[in-house]
Design an enzyme around this catalytic site. Sequence first.
Site, short mmCIF file in Angstrom:
data_model
loop_
_atom_site.label_atom_id
_atom_site.label_comp_id
_atom_site.label_asym_id
_atom_site.label_seq_id
_atom_site.Cartn_x
_atom_site.Cartn_y
_atom_site.Cartn_z
N SER A 143 6.00 -44.68 -3.57
CA SER A 143 4.62 -44.51 -3.13
C SER A 143 4.14 -43.10 -3.42
O SER A 143 4.93 -42.14 -3.36
CB SER A 143 4.50 -44.78 -1.62
N TYR A 156 6.69 -42.91 7.13
CA TYR A 156 6.54 -43.76 5.93
C TYR A 156 6.84 -42.95 4.68
O TYR A 156 7.64 -43.37 3.83
CB TYR A 156 5.11 -44.30 5.88
#
Length: 247
Positions: A143, A156
């Site tokens: 990501s 995250y």
Amino acid sequence: MTDIDIPAVVAITGASSGIGEATARHLAARGARVVIGARRTDRLEMLADELRADGAEVATAVLDVSRRADLDRLVQTAVDRFGRLDVLVSNAGVSALGPMADGDVDGWSAMIDVNLRGVLNGIAAAMPVFRSQGNGHFVTTVSTAGLKIVPEMAVYAATKNAVRTVMEALRQESTDGVIRTTSVSPGFVRTELSDSIADPDTRAWARSKMDAIGLDPDAVARAIAFAIEQPRDVEIGEIVIRPTVQD
């Protein structure tokens, strides 16, 4: 259908929606045999039926990537059905975003279990097969959240950066030409990832960004296909793909 450069058997986790589903559709249309895995059986079988109707060879495996045995079963399904496994796309992920002050230990644990442990379980399951074959390719969805640290994405981003570290170490351990590694870091993509965010305000913000500027998941699928299709002596180590308007 046009075959990809290296006829491939590809297993994909998190394949019932979003990037995983798009990758399964794209690779199957290019001639790959695919093994699709996810927790949602109904959506998995629906996708498999659609792909088979288009002439693709497809196998399915219900799995929770946090459980090592499920990844073993995914890999074994590929070997039993198609005789080998060339590529493992580790795509399953959750995003329990929110301020650190919320102390969402359960959400943090879920992200560690799925985003990090799920990738490690996949590596452990597929590595013996890749080694015995003399080649194999680990592709992992990371990501851009790990490249630009922002509030409410701390854990995250930490899980994604942990995966990035694992993949780079694996690359350095695998310079004998047997194993290839690719980390794909998408920015905002129109997926269901925001559904796993418990905080309503954060969930609404993430959904609005996805809807406003998010890429179609097929854009990421095409990037994954590009990495897979390279000759075996070529490794695309990292791909960052984001909307042109993402800051």
